[in-house]
Design an enzyme around this catalytic site. Structure first.
Site, PDB file in Angstrom:
ATOM      1  N   THR A  59       0.840  -1.186   0.000  1.00 42.09           N
ATOM      2  CA  THR A  59       0.000   0.000   0.000  1.00 42.09           C
ATOM      3  C   THR A  59       0.883   1.246   0.000  1.00 42.09           C
ATOM      4  O   THR A  59       1.947   1.245   0.623  1.00 42.09           O
ATOM      5  CB  THR A  59      -0.920   0.010   1.235  1.00 42.09           C
ATOM      6  OG1 THR A  59      -1.782  -1.134   1.188  1.00 42.09           O
ATOM      7  CG2 THR A  59      -1.764   1.277   1.302  1.00 42.09           C
TER       8      THR A  59
ATOM      9  N   GLU B  75      -0.370  -5.425   6.100  1.00 46.72           N
ATOM     10  CA  GLU B  75       0.962  -5.484   5.487  1.00 46.72           C
ATOM     11  C   GLU B  75       1.847  -6.484   6.209  1.00 46.72           C
ATOM     12  O   GLU B  75       2.617  -7.221   5.574  1.00 46.72           O
ATOM     13  CB  GLU B  75       1.602  -4.098   5.507  1.00 46.72           C
ATOM     14  CG  GLU B  75       0.976  -3.122   4.533  1.00 46.72           C
ATOM     15  CD  GLU B  75       1.484  -1.706   4.677  1.00 46.72           C
ATOM     16  OE1 GLU B  75       1.371  -0.936   3.708  1.00 46.72           O
ATOM     17  OE2 GLU B  75       1.997  -1.351   5.763  1.00 46.72           O
TER      18      GLU B  75
END
Length: 225
Positions: A29, A106
């Site tokens: 991201t 993540e």
């Protein structure tokens, strides 16, 4: 395009050398990853067969718009390569991540990957972590109390907001941005903060990077741990 954005584009292109047909990719991201997704879109249209697991709703939406095939952990058990950015990295390849608010996902994706690649421009390199405020994801209930626990470690937690309202992560949590200034022992700090009631996860990524691709003035430097 600014020099900084040009470097992001160049390093995103360099990351393609680690992608092969048949792979499952972890899709990070952030702004640098946007450039990588653009590169991946082109390759998919040219016949590259991959599938990705996005680390945020933002990345998921963009990947779908680009026609990049997606999957999830109900369909696969591991990831071949994860590619993500970072807010800071030090000489030991320890990271601060979470500026985009996706640190938990993540970290889950990075942990599942056989190879973990971080793509950055040279502004992200530091001698010691901590210049960038450390994001800490916390349960919304009692976040004020959690913030007081964090303060005892010598930081100044600030509730992240968007349009004057608390930022809510994709997991439904709040994020406290904690200004430490300098973090002497990232691994120890991460372990200590994880023990606090109300803390879901920290943005300290300890021993979760295999390769750093860093662009500076149009040149990509590869660093291997």
């Amino acid at each position: 395009m600014t020099h900084n954005n040009r470097d992001k584009q160049i390093v995103a292109h360099a990351a393609l050398s680690y992608v092969q047909s048949g792979m499952t990719l972890g899709l990070g991201t952030g702004s640098t990853i946007h450039y990588f997704l653009e590169e991946l879109k082109r390759c998919v249209r040219e016949g590259l067969h991959i599938q990705g697991i996005p680390t945020s709703k933002e990345t998921e939406k963009l990947a779908e718009e680009y026609g990049i095939p997606l999957t999830d952990f109900s369909e696969v058990t591991k990831i071949d390569v994860s590619i993500d950015g970072a807010d800071e990295f030090d000489p030991d390849f320890q990271l601060i991540k979470g500026g985009g608010g996706s640190l938990v996902r993540e970290k889950i994706v990075a942990e599942a990957a056989d190879k973990r690649i971080v793509i950055v421009d040279n502004t992200k390199r530091v001698d010691k972590l901590g210049r960038f405020p450390l994001p800490v994801e916390v349960v919304p209930f009692g976040w004020q109390k959690t913030a007081s626990y964090l303060e005892s470690f010598g930081c100044a937690p600030v509730l992240r907001k968007v349009n004057q309202q608390p930022f809510v992560s994709d997991n439904g949590n709040y994020i406290l941005d904690c200004a430490f200034g300098s973090i002497e022992h990232p691994k120890i700090l991460h372990e200590q903060l994880k023990q606090l009631v109300g803390v879901v996860e920290t943005g300290l990524f300890i021993n979760m990077t295999d390769i750093v691709l860093m662009a500076k003035n149009g040149v990509v430097e590869r660093q291997i741990k």
